[in-house]
Enzyme design. Sequence first.
Site, short mmCIF file in Angstrom:
data_model
loop_
_atom_site.label_atom_id
_atom_site.label_comp_id
_atom_site.label_asym_id
_atom_site.label_seq_id
_atom_site.Cartn_x
_atom_site.Cartn_y
_atom_site.Cartn_z
N SER A 1 83.56 21.78 -7.67
CA SER A 1 84.33 22.78 -8.43
C SER A 1 85.32 22.07 -9.35
CB SER A 1 85.11 23.67 -7.46
OG SER A 1 86.05 24.46 -8.16
N TYR B 1 91.93 24.42 -1.07
CA TYR B 1 90.51 24.48 -1.48
C TYR B 1 90.20 23.31 -2.43
CZ TYR B 1 86.42 26.26 -4.08
OH TYR B 1 85.19 26.41 -4.69
N1 LIG Z 1 82.68 31.41 -7.09
C1 LIG Z 1 83.34 30.45 -7.72
O1 LIG Z 1 84.23 30.73 -8.59
C2 LIG Z 1 83.04 29.02 -7.47
C3 LIG Z 1 83.49 28.07 -8.41
C4 LIG Z 1 83.23 26.73 -8.18
C5 LIG Z 1 82.51 26.34 -7.06
N2 LIG Z 1 82.09 27.29 -6.16
C6 LIG Z 1 81.39 26.82 -4.98
O2 LIG Z 1 80.05 27.26 -5.03
C7 LIG Z 1 79.56 27.45 -3.70
C8 LIG Z 1 78.94 28.83 -3.58
O3 LIG Z 1 79.94 29.81 -3.81
P1 LIG Z 1 79.59 31.31 -4.24
O4 LIG Z 1 80.39 31.61 -5.45
O5 LIG Z 1 78.12 31.51 -4.26
O6 LIG Z 1 80.28 32.12 -3.08
P2 LIG Z 1 79.65 32.95 -1.87
O7 LIG Z 1 78.63 33.91 -2.38
O8 LIG Z 1 80.82 33.48 -1.13
O9 LIG Z 1 78.89 31.84 -1.05
C9 LIG Z 1 79.54 31.00 -0.12
C10 LIG Z 1 78.57 30.74 0.97
O10 LIG Z 1 79.13 29.86 1.94
C11 LIG Z 1 78.70 30.32 3.20
N3 LIG Z 1 79.52 29.80 4.29
C12 LIG Z 1 80.84 29.92 4.47
N4 LIG Z 1 81.20 29.33 5.63
C13 LIG Z 1 80.06 28.83 6.17
C14 LIG Z 1 79.77 28.12 7.35
N5 LIG Z 1 80.71 27.79 8.23
N6 LIG Z 1 78.47 27.78 7.58
C15 LIG Z 1 77.50 28.10 6.73
N7 LIG Z 1 77.71 28.78 5.59
C16 LIG Z 1 78.98 29.13 5.32
C17 LIG Z 1 78.79 31.83 3.09
O11 LIG Z 1 78.07 32.40 4.15
P3 LIG Z 1 78.43 33.81 4.83
O12 LIG Z 1 77.60 34.82 4.10
O13 LIG Z 1 78.05 33.63 6.24
O14 LIG Z 1 79.91 34.02 4.63
C18 LIG Z 1 78.14 32.00 1.74
O15 LIG Z 1 76.75 31.98 1.84
C19 LIG Z 1 80.76 27.22 -2.77
O16 LIG Z 1 80.71 25.91 -2.27
C20 LIG Z 1 81.95 27.37 -3.69
O17 LIG Z 1 83.06 26.65 -3.22
C21 LIG Z 1 82.31 28.61 -6.36
#
Ligand SMILES: NC(=O)c1ccc[n+]([C@@H]2O[C@H](COP(=O)([O-])OP(=O)(O)OC[C@H]3O[C@@H](n4cnc5c(N)ncnc54)[C@H](OP(=O)(O)O)[C@@H]3O)[C@@H](O)[C@H]2O)c1
Length: 254
Positions: free
Chosen positions: A145, A158
């Site tokens: 990120s 974070y």
């Molecule tokens: N959205 C943003 O603005 C953004 C920006 C930069 C980077 N990112 C990164 O991109 C990645 C995906 O994010 P996203 O936007 O797609 O958000 P998201 O839809 O909330 O996805 C996050 C995922 O992480 C899983 N997770 C959380 N804790 C876990 C654990 N202990 N074991 C296994 N899985 C776990 C969640 O599973 P559950 O369904 O079980 O909760 C969910 O599938 C993340 O690493 C995030 O930090 C996001």
Amino acid sequence: MDNAFGEPQSILLLGGTSEIGLAIVRRLVAPTTRHVVLACRVPSAAEEQAAAIRRQGLAVHTIAYDAADPAGHEAVVARAVELGGDIDVAILAAGVLGEQASLAASPSEAAAAVSVNYTGGVSSALAVANRLREQGHGALVVLSSVAGERARKANYIYGSSKAGLDAFAQGLADDLHGSGAKVLVVRPGFVESKMTRGLKPAPFATTPDAVADAVAAGLRRGATTIWVPGALRFVFSVLRHVPRPVYRKLPLDA
Ligand SMILES: NC(=O)c1ccc[n+]([C@@H]2O[C@H](COP(=O)([O-])OP(=O)(O)OC[C@H]3O[C@@H](n4cnc5c(N)ncnc54)[C@H](OP(=O)(O)O)[C@@H]3O)[C@@H](O)[C@H]2O)c1
């Protein structure tokens, strides 16, 4: 193994319900793709998404994976291989954002969030990387990120976990150089997904589909690091040099 057109036959998503991760999977699935494995905390929670991707000739499996359980990560990768054969592309998308003020008030909750993002990311990535090295091919996509580029008061817990993961993934990429396996580090800005729902979008906000397009293009050209959108690379190359007293006051809260 990727076919002659660079299309993956088998894809593993760690964080099987991630909106960004699922968008990447949908973007990478080709007519020749045979297996997708969605690895998540609650496999049944990914069934709907699995059904939407599944079709004749393309099996979509859901398996258990907890990023907070490093001792189980080699078994998760072994299970994915058992179901889908060699891994052509693995996507590390598991992560938690958390609410900065609540995390700062609770050291144990802060440590738990950081463990999912960093410690869990390290062991998951190593488990995948060891397999890719053995295969002699395959790519690992790591969701870092821009928050890791320079810590800011609005989300430094974070951000620090992503800084660690990003540094680790760069080192891993160099370690794998020459093995046939590759690592693509992805640095998105604010992405509209369930992680950010209810938050005010930051400048340059983007979508899971836009991240997926950038990842697919990055994999095609053999990139090692991408920013989404690309302009953030230049924005952060300036921001990282802004003096701290000024940086502290910038309106970067989202
Ligand atoms: N959205 C943003 O603005 C953004 C920006 C930069 C980077 N990112 C990164 O991109 C990645 C995906 O994010 P996203 O936007 O797609 O958000 P998201 O839809 O909330 O996805 C996050 C995922 O992480 C899983 N997770 C959380 N804790 C876990 C654990 N202990 N074991 C296994 N899985 C776990 C969640 O599973 P559950 O369904 O079980 O909760 C969910 O599938 C993340 O690493 C995030 O930090 C996001």
